[in-house]
Design an enzyme around this catalytic site. Structure first.
Site, mmCIF file in Angstrom:
data_model
loop_
_atom_site.group_PDB
_atom_site.id
_atom_site.type_symbol
_atom_site.label_atom_id
_atom_site.label_comp_id
_atom_site.label_asym_id
_atom_site.label_seq_id
_atom_site.Cartn_x
_atom_site.Cartn_y
_atom_site.Cartn_z
ATOM 1 N N GLU A 77 152.643 23.336 52.146
ATOM 2 C CA GLU A 77 153.605 22.364 51.622
ATOM 3 C C GLU A 77 153.114 21.754 50.311
ATOM 4 O O GLU A 77 153.900 21.536 49.383
ATOM 5 C CB GLU A 77 153.874 21.275 52.656
ATOM 6 N N TYR A 128 158.406 13.490 51.799
ATOM 7 C CA TYR A 128 158.815 14.852 52.135
ATOM 8 C C TYR A 128 157.727 15.581 52.912
ATOM 9 O O TYR A 128 157.980 16.175 53.972
ATOM 10 C CB TYR A 128 159.173 15.663 50.881
ATOM 11 N N ASP A 172 164.399 18.281 50.812
ATOM 12 C CA ASP A 172 163.884 18.707 49.508
ATOM 13 C C ASP A 172 165.069 18.951 48.576
ATOM 14 O O ASP A 172 166.223 18.670 48.924
ATOM 15 C CB ASP A 172 162.980 19.941 49.638
ATOM 16 N N CYS A 199 172.830 29.008 48.326
ATOM 17 C CA CYS A 199 173.436 27.860 47.638
ATOM 18 C C CYS A 199 172.504 27.386 46.516
ATOM 19 O O CYS A 199 172.058 26.241 46.493
ATOM 20 C CB CYS A 199 173.689 26.740 48.652
ATOM 21 N N CYS A 245 178.501 32.154 46.974
ATOM 22 C CA CYS A 245 179.392 31.650 48.022
ATOM 23 C C CYS A 245 179.936 32.771 48.904
ATOM 24 O O CYS A 245 180.251 32.540 50.078
ATOM 25 C CB CYS A 245 180.531 30.854 47.402
ATOM 26 N N CYS A 288 177.669 33.155 51.824
ATOM 27 C CA CYS A 288 177.320 31.935 52.558
ATOM 28 C C CYS A 288 177.825 32.038 53.993
ATOM 29 O O CYS A 288 178.985 32.396 54.230
ATOM 30 C CB CYS A 288 177.926 30.713 51.871
ATOM 31 N N CYS A 326 183.102 24.523 53.704
ATOM 32 C CA CYS A 326 182.306 23.879 52.661
ATOM 33 C C CYS A 326 183.238 22.986 51.855
ATOM 34 O O CYS A 326 184.246 23.459 51.299
ATOM 35 C CB CYS A 326 181.647 24.910 51.756
#
Length: 293
Positions: A35, A118, A136, A191, A198, A201, A206
């Site tokens: 991370e 985070y 994030d 995305c 799209c 997706c 959406c």
């Protein structure tokens, strides 16, 4: 409008990238390392360095026993090397105050050096499977579009962003942790910021698509350049010191950026202020921890 958990989880199960820190047997410490490394750095650059670090420093005490210079040298060209110094400091605290283990509690994680909102929640979620919102840039963008119907999220707001994601999380811990990873994956692969795909997706609904994909109406995002910046000069200076295992004369640093001595001096001074570089009593320069070598 919600981001349907069952659909997203099914998509993630079928398409999730095989990232090394997602595999079985990875410890909380190793997830913490990933991370920290992944902040502002692409996965493709992080993965091989992370693999090396897992072998070299499998537990916090192993890193704490190494010098700052060793950690900075191993950090290589990942960028933003202050992250490496803070991780080394964090390793020392974990080794001496937490039984050489990473805590599972978000509030305790937040007390560790270099661990922000985070990272604390990411470790609690991905290492311990806790039901905590993890936000994030990718997650904020998915929520902005799918839930709020806008092209780009507004300015970060810890309170608002965490509340948005907390409301979307499935009730069970296991599904919630996987859902958090799936939200990030959706933002990273589908995305995306510039060219969202799209057509691929998995979400059946959406709000942004339903509204006709309205364009972003706020000020344009500033593109972070690198060439010619103080960051580039800092990187060149650090490269010289990483390659030398002893203090060097100022002349060895001056040659890396001869076109603008003022900028070079400013970059070197900032490295000294940040604690990444040390100056010896006789005027030589070295990585942190190597000034007396």
């Amino acid at each position: 409008m919600a981001v349907e958990s069952s659909v997203l989880l099914k998509w993630y199960e079928a398409t999730a990238r095989d990232l090394p820190w997602r595999r079985e047997g990875v410890s909380a410490w190793q997830i913490l390392m990933s991370e920290i490394m992944l902040q502002q750095t692409p996965v493709v650059r992080v993965a091989p360095i992370w693999e090396e670090w897992v072998q070299r420093w499998p537990v916090p005490s192993a890193m704490a026993a190494s010098s700052q210079a060793e950690v900075l040298r191993a950090w290589g060209k990942l960028g933003y090397p202050r992250r490496a110094l803070r991780l080394h400091e964090c390793a020392g605290v974990l080794a001496t105050q937490h039984g050489d283990a990473v805590p599972a509690d978000v509030d305790i994680l937040l007390t560790l050096p270099g661990i922000g909102s985070y990272t604390a929640r990411a470790v609690a979620c991905f290492a311990y499977g806790q039901r905590v919102p993890v936000v994030d840039t990718n997650v904020r963008r998915v929520v902005a579009r799918a839930v709020h119907g806008i092209a780009e999220p507004g300015n970060p707001s810890n309170t608002r962003d965490l509340a948005d994601v907390a409301e979307l999380l499935p009730r069970t811990r296991e599904r919630a942790a996987t859902y958090s990873a799936a939200l990030m994956e959706l933002g990273a692969l589908i995305c995306t910021a510039r060219t969202p795909n799209c057509d691929d997706c998995p979400l059946p609904n959406c709000a942004w698509v339903a509204a006709g994909k309205p364009a972003h109406t706020g000020p344009p995002k500033k593109v972070q350049k690198f060439a010619g910046t103080d960051r580039q000069v800092r990187g060149k200076l650090m490269a010289v010191l990483r390659e030398c295992h002893r203090p060097v004369e100022r002349a060895q640093l001056d040659i890396v950026w001869p076109t603008d001595p003022g900028q070079r001096d400013r970059a070197l001074h900032s490295l000294l202020v940040d604690g990444l570089v040390e100056q010896t009593d006789d005027g030589l320069f070295a990585l942190a921890g190597e000034g007396n070598a």
